[in-house]
Design a protein around this motif. Structure first.
Motif, PDB file in Angstrom:
ATOM      1  N   SER A 249       0.718  -1.223  -0.534  1.00 18.06           N
ATOM      2  CA  SER A 249       0.267  -0.149  -0.114  1.00 18.06           C
ATOM      3  C   SER A 249       0.797   1.176   0.206  1.00 18.06           C
ATOM      4  O   SER A 249       0.424   2.610  -0.464  1.00 18.06           O
ATOM      5  N   ASP A 261      -4.872   7.513   2.364  1.00 14.36           N
ATOM      6  CA  ASP A 261      -5.612   7.118   3.465  1.00 14.36           C
ATOM      7  C   ASP A 261      -7.032   7.033   2.801  1.00 14.36           C
ATOM      8  O   ASP A 261      -7.134   5.974   3.240  1.00 14.36           O
ATOM      9  N   LYS A 264      -6.917   3.775   0.817  1.00 14.42           N
ATOM     10  CA  LYS A 264      -7.147   2.386   1.754  1.00 14.42           C
ATOM     11  C   LYS A 264      -7.633   2.240   2.887  1.00 14.42           C
ATOM     12  O   LYS A 264      -8.014   1.056   2.883  1.00 14.42           O
ATOM     13  N   ARG A 265      -8.940   3.231   2.697  1.00 12.01           N
ATOM     14  CA  ARG A 265      -9.606   2.880   3.429  1.00 12.01           C
ATOM     15  C   ARG A 265     -10.910   2.256   2.431  1.00 12.01           C
ATOM     16  O   ARG A 265     -11.576   1.266   3.228  1.00 12.01           O
ATOM     17  N   TYR A 268      -9.900  -1.593   1.995  1.00 12.67           N
ATOM     18  CA  TYR A 268     -10.255  -2.282   2.996  1.00 12.67           C
ATOM     19  C   TYR A 268     -11.546  -2.866   2.898  1.00 12.67           C
ATOM     20  O   TYR A 268     -12.149  -3.847   3.652  1.00 12.67           O
ATOM     21  N   GLU A 280      -0.143  -7.352   4.029  1.00  6.99           N
ATOM     22  CA  GLU A 280       0.178  -6.027   3.420  1.00  6.99           C
ATOM     23  C   GLU A 280       1.930  -5.966   3.096  1.00  6.99           C
ATOM     24  O   GLU A 280       2.309  -6.181   4.424  1.00  6.99           O
ATOM     25  N   VAL A 297      -3.147  -0.167   5.821  1.00  7.26           N
ATOM     26  CA  VAL A 297      -4.332  -0.549   5.572  1.00  7.26           C
ATOM     27  C   VAL A 297      -4.792  -0.961   7.215  1.00  7.26           C
ATOM     28  O   VAL A 297      -6.098  -1.172   7.547  1.00  7.26           O
ATOM     29  N   ASP A 301      -8.166  -1.591   9.676  1.00  5.22           N
ATOM     30  CA  ASP A 301      -8.640  -3.241  10.038  1.00  5.22           C
ATOM     31  C   ASP A 301      -9.695  -3.573  11.235  1.00  5.22           C
ATOM     32  O   ASP A 301      -8.811  -3.674  12.470  1.00  5.22           O
ATOM     33  N   VAL A 306      -6.410  -8.334   7.563  1.00  4.04           N
ATOM     34  CA  VAL A 306      -4.844  -7.859   6.867  1.00  4.04           C
ATOM     35  C   VAL A 306      -3.878  -8.444   8.109  1.00  4.04           C
ATOM     36  O   VAL A 306      -3.906  -8.145   9.270  1.00  4.04           O
ATOM     37  N   HIS A 308      -0.136  -8.189   8.333  1.00  6.00           N
ATOM     38  CA  HIS A 308       1.033  -6.852   8.174  1.00  6.00           C
ATOM     39  C   HIS A 308       2.442  -7.181   8.253  1.00  6.00           C
ATOM     40  O   HIS A 308       2.631  -7.831   9.350  1.00  6.00           O
TER      41      HIS A 308
END
Length: 469
Positions: A249, A261, A264-265, A268, A280, A297, A301, A306, A308
């Motif tokens: 991301s 951002d 990214k929202r 998700y 991610e 991201v 969550d 996700v 990460h």
């Protein structure tokens, strides 16, 4: 961060965004002091720092000016829409043939996947390794193998907290670099034959993982600035039985693209609607330019979808192979699978990084590293502008150490790769970043090593070779 460093980053952002153009005079010390409400000495310190970063230059009795190195005349690469059908992945032989040829230290390392080791605090890490080993109890050597070094886990959780995320320690799994984290996460949510959404172009190691696990790739185009095409992803999720997504991301490899951002929202929300987990890959998270760290991201969550994945390999300790995954609802499964395979990353390496982080100085090192990379990016962009043929397009990422170049369509980057190696210059040809070996007229170039006269000659060589097509 000190006030002069904050002001220097403000000016650097204006240069990077093109608000302050090459050759343009920046505000005088007196003007900047009055306008921003800071002392003249603070402005002087900021301007000295920008000079050292290669972004501005002083002219006698005239003031400070944006350096020519900041020029960015080339257009950004175009988005290449890939085929909609899931693809079998067969790239490993090509990738290995390319990587094997990059081992010669005499070549100019534009094809390298790592920044220069000169940019890392290796002597301080060695001292931390010695201290960590002295303080490591015999019991901890065994006990920490499964859970990870407790001090390292706390330091990682603290960095999440400083970024605005409250991460439970039990969600963290320490791994052998980010690649093991990504491998384990993908194995936990897929079976051979499943479909996985990946980026196009994609990090070649992700393609190799899909090939090894006998998974099929669904390629999602990446905009060189805005990141993955969410409209196409939404359509693929609605029509194909995709079992997982593997995306970067922020500062995507190879293009350097970053999602906002808001995007990214939205990403998700798509994952949540379709109940699809996401890996991610955030190995470059600490290499952003400017003052604002990226939001992963993972921060959005609320259902543990996700995984990460991060690492210290690209920003602090290459070769130590210490990474982690914040595994969400999959953390326990990832931990069990790790115990069934590699058991544990090196405990001494974990202890060394934990000691280094606890003693402070990490953020100072990161600022120095980012400033060096920003100056090296400006130098490579300016050199590409001087030497590459008309029609070349190139990315302008806000961090990391890669540029993605789209050459005129007559260029074959695999042939260019072989020709350049014969001249002592490496690059990463576009086909290794594609499940279908596309992007044949593209290449990834690394500016992760200090810029020298040798670097400039290598860019001139590439320009001459490109002109021969």
């Amino acid at each position: 961060m000190k006030r002069y460093e904050q002001f220097a980053d403000t000016i650097a952002t204006l240069i990077r965004q093109g608000v302050l153009a090459p050759g343009e005079r920046i505000p005088s010390v007196r003007q900047a002091s009055r306008h921003h409400g800071i002392s003249p000495s603070t402005v002087f310190q900021a301007y000295y720092l920008l000079e050292n970063r290669g972004l501005i230059t002083a002219r006698a009795r005239s003031g400070y000016f944006v350096r020519e190195q900041a020029r960015r005349l080339m257009e950004e690469p175009r988005v290449c829409v890939q085929r909609a059908d899931p693809a079998e992945v067969e790239v490993s032989e090509l990738v290995f043939s390319v990587l094997d040829s990059l081992q010669d230290t005499r070549t100019v390392p534009f094809g390298s996947a790592f920044p220069s080791p000169e940019l890392f605090p290796l002597s301080r890490l060695a001292s931390s390794m010695a201290r960590g080993l002295r303080e490591l109890s015999p019991h901890a050597v065994i006990a920490d193998m499964t859970a990870g070094h407790p001090d390292l886990c706390r330091q990682i959780a603290l960095r999440y907290m400083l970024g605005g995320m409250q991460l439970p320690l039990e969600e963290l799994v320490i791994t052998n670099g980010a690649m093991e984290a990504l491998n384990l996460g993908l194995q936990c949510v897929t079976q051979p034959g499943d479909l996985v959404a990946i980026e196009a172009p994609a990090f070649y190691a992700s393609l190799q993982v899909l090939e090894r696990l006998e998974l099929k790739a669904v390629e999602i185009p990446v905009h060189p600035r805005e990141g993955i095409d969410l409209d196409i992803l939404e359509a693929r999720l609605a029509t194909l039985p995709i079992k997982a997504c593997w995306f970067m991301s922020h500062l995507q490899n190879p293009q350097g693209a970053s999602l906002s951002d808001a995007r990214k929202r939205r990403l998700y929300a798509l994952l949540k609607r379709h109940r699809v987990p996401m890996l991610e890959d955030d190995a470059y998270a600490e290499l952003y330019f400017g003052t604002t760290p990226p939001t992963p991201v993972k921060a959005f969550d609320d259902e543990g979808l996700v995984m990460h994945c991060g690492s210290f390999s690209k920003c602090l300790a290459p070769g130590y192979r210490v990474g982690w995954v914040a595994g969400g609802r999959f953390a326990a499964a990832i931990s069990r699978l790790k115990l069934m395979t590699t058991i544990s990353p090196s405990i001494p390496a974990q202890a060394a990084i934990a000691d280094y982080l606890q003693r402070g100085g990490y953020d100072r090192h990161l600022r120095t590293l980012r400033h060096a990379l920003e100056a090296q990016q400006a130098a490579m962009l300016a050199s590409a502008d001087r030497h590459f043929p008309t029609g070349t397009r190139i990315t302008r990422p806000d961090g990391g150490y890669f540029l993605w170049a789209e050459f005129p369509e007559r260029v074959d980057s695999l042939r260019l790769f072989r020709m350049a190696l014969d001249q002592g210059v490496s690059l990463a040809p576009g086909p290794i970043f594609s499940a279908t070996q596309g992007f044949r007229h593209c290449a990834r170039l690394s500016y992760g090593h200090p810029w020298t006269a040798r670097s400039e000659r290598a860019m001139e060589t590439l320009g001459r070779l490109l002109a021969s097509f």
